[in-house]
Design an enzyme around this catalytic site. Structure first.
Site, PDB file in Angstrom:
ATOM      1  N   HIS A  73       0.833  -1.199   0.000  1.00 32.54           N
ATOM      2  CA  HIS A  73       0.000   0.000   0.000  1.00 32.54           C
ATOM      3  C   HIS A  73       0.873   1.257   0.000  1.00 32.54           C
ATOM      4  CE1 HIS A  73      -3.561   2.205   2.253  1.00 32.54           C
ATOM      5  NE2 HIS A  73      -3.189   2.829   1.150  1.00 32.54           N
TER       6      HIS A  73
ATOM      7  N   HIS B 241      -5.452   0.551   6.146  1.00 29.05           N
ATOM      8  CA  HIS B 241      -5.390   1.317   7.399  1.00 29.05           C
ATOM      9  C   HIS B 241      -5.745   0.426   8.582  1.00 29.05           C
ATOM     10  CE1 HIS B 241      -7.033   3.861   4.012  1.00 29.05           C
ATOM     11  NE2 HIS B 241      -5.799   4.293   4.133  1.00 29.05           N
TER      12      HIS B 241
ATOM     13  N   GLU C  93       1.752   2.571   3.746  1.00 26.59           N
ATOM     14  CA  GLU C  93       1.078   3.681   3.079  1.00 26.59           C
ATOM     15  C   GLU C  93       1.935   4.942   3.085  1.00 26.59           C
ATOM     16  OE1 GLU C  93      -2.579   5.416   4.546  1.00 26.59           O
ATOM     17  OE2 GLU C  93      -3.414   5.552   2.538  1.00 26.59           O
TER      18      GLU C  93
ATOM     19  N   ARG D 219       3.417  12.108   8.317  1.00 28.44           N
ATOM     20  CA  ARG D 219       4.860  12.206   8.085  1.00 28.44           C
ATOM     21  C   ARG D 219       5.540  12.543   9.412  1.00 28.44           C
ATOM     22  NH1 ARG D 219       4.404  14.013   2.122  1.00 28.44           N
ATOM     23  NH2 ARG D 219       2.504  12.855   1.674  1.00 28.44           N
TER      24      ARG D 219
ATOM     25  N   TYR E 253     -11.279   7.995   5.651  1.00 29.03           N
ATOM     26  CA  TYR E 253     -10.637   6.727   5.278  1.00 29.03           C
ATOM     27  C   TYR E 253     -11.021   5.618   6.278  1.00 29.03           C
ATOM     28  CZ  TYR E 253      -7.370   8.790   1.816  1.00 29.03           C
ATOM     29  OH  TYR E 253      -6.789   9.408   0.728  1.00 29.03           O
TER      30      TYR E 253
ATOM     31  N   ALA F  34      -4.451   8.674  -3.456  1.00 25.22           N
ATOM     32  CA  ALA F  34      -5.848   8.285  -3.229  1.00 25.22           C
ATOM     33  C   ALA F  34      -6.761   9.486  -2.986  1.00 25.22           C
ATOM     34  CB  ALA F  34      -5.923   7.327  -2.046  1.00 25.22           C
ATOM     35  N   SER F  35      -6.274  10.465  -2.233  1.00 24.65           N
ATOM     36  CA  SER F  35      -7.137  11.603  -1.902  1.00 24.65           C
ATOM     37  C   SER F  35      -7.418  12.458  -3.128  1.00 24.65           C
ATOM     38  CB  SER F  35      -6.487  12.450  -0.807  1.00 24.65           C
ATOM     39  OG  SER F  35      -5.244  12.954  -1.267  1.00 24.65           O
TER      40      SER F  35
END
Ligand code: ZN
Length: 327
Positions: free
Chosen positions: A6, A217, A277, A283, A188, A67-68
């Protein structure tokens, strides 16, 4: 071998990001996708995704478009197609440039109310070009849940083709359209949880026994509330939720040690796929531990050591769920 199932191309060249704006501002005929050089794609990856993966000892990442930014909420099939093709071409080319380090996962040209049969030619195109998986957005409306449940016949044309092609699907929504529902922190995880409950209620895998679905997730709230789902299944006179583990897998994108510990205990090693991910939602490092939040391999190794169990989650299971990796 460590396979991260992912990852998203979140550092794509600006020209690609700008293309979305151009599509949104267009009227009449759509602009063509920008020409992006191999060097620009390589540069966007080597300083970011590939550098961090190498540092952490991740050998191969399954890379899908950001993805977003899938943009599925825009109710325009032409835009959905143009954007998905451009985004998919980018991850397919990235995988071609770095075949040892990356494998492509595609997005679908979804939009609210789209006919699912019209999505599968893009899936087929991407698989023929090397994609090993697909991200399925269970709520293209971006939070209104206007589509039928993932177990509904509405989705069957997609699942038929996925079964034929041996392509697993990761459940993955895109941006939230609701100001008070944060995309990464709420939407999500909410979608991951919602789809699991839909699968408890539906009979998807009786229809598609070979279909494999990955809930990312860490499964949202599912592992933490396993007892609630077990109890609800009994109360609703549905089969035991353990039956779903024939077809449903969870990834390890959970960003702290206790979360990983519980995931392994509740879901079990056979249904877990290593993922971080990255570079994704979170971060930086936890100031308390000094460990990067998304360094899930560190948490897994802390729990499992360099063991056969680690090998199962990081190498064996991914190849079972994504059989095209070996091809
Ligand atoms: Zn993701």
């Amino acid at each position: 071998m460590i396979i991260d199932c992912h990852g998203h191309f979140t550092t794509a060249p600006d020209a690609h990001e700008n293309y979305w704006t151009e599509l949104m501002e267009s009227s009449g005929s759509l602009p063509s996708a920008p020409i992006i050089s191999d060097d620009a794609i390589a540069e966007a990856l080597t300083g970011n995704q590939l550098r961090v993966a190498a540092q952490r000892g991740i050998d191969l990442t399954l890379l899908s478009p950001k993805a977003s930014a899938m943009g599925h909420h825009v109710p325009d099939g032409r835009i959905a197609r143009a954007w998905s093709e451009a985004a998919n071409d980018l991850v397919l080319r990235a995988a071609d440039l770095f075949p040892e380090a990356l494998a492509a996962v595609c997005q679908l040209p979804q939009y609210p109310g789209a006919e699912v049969g019209g999505l599968v030619d893009e899936l087929t195109r991407c698989v023929e070009a090397g994609a090993v998986g697909v991200n399925i957005n269970p709520d293209p409306s971006g939070g209104l849940w206007s589509s039928p449940a993932i177990t509904d016949r509405y989705w069957y044309p997609l699942f038929e083709v996925m079964s034929e092609l041996s392509i697993p699907g990761m459940i993955h929504v895109s941006g939230s359209c609701l100001e008070n529902v944060h995309t990464l922190g709420a939407f999500y995880l909410h979608a991951d949880t919602t789809v699991f409950m839909q699968m408890i209620m539906g009979d998807l895998f009786e229809e598609f026994p070979d279909l494999r679905i990955v809930i990312p997730h860490g499964g949202g709230a599912v592992p933490y509330h396993w007892g609630r789902f077990k109890g609800l299944a009994a109360r609703l006179e549905r089969p035991p939720i353990e039956n779903l583990l024939e077809n449903v897998y969870f990834d390890t994108a959970v960003y702290h040690q206790p979360g990983i510990d519980m995931l392994v205990e509740v879901v079990g090693l056979d249904n877990l796929l290593f993922s971080s991910e990255m570079l994704g939602a979170v971060r930086g490092a936890d100031p308390k531990t000094g460990i990067d939040y998304d360094n899930t391999l560190h948490y897994l190794k802390s729990l499992l050591g360099e063991s056969e169990s680690l090998e199962r989650v990081c190498a064996v299971n991914p190849r079972v769920v994504y059989p095209r990796l070996d091809a």
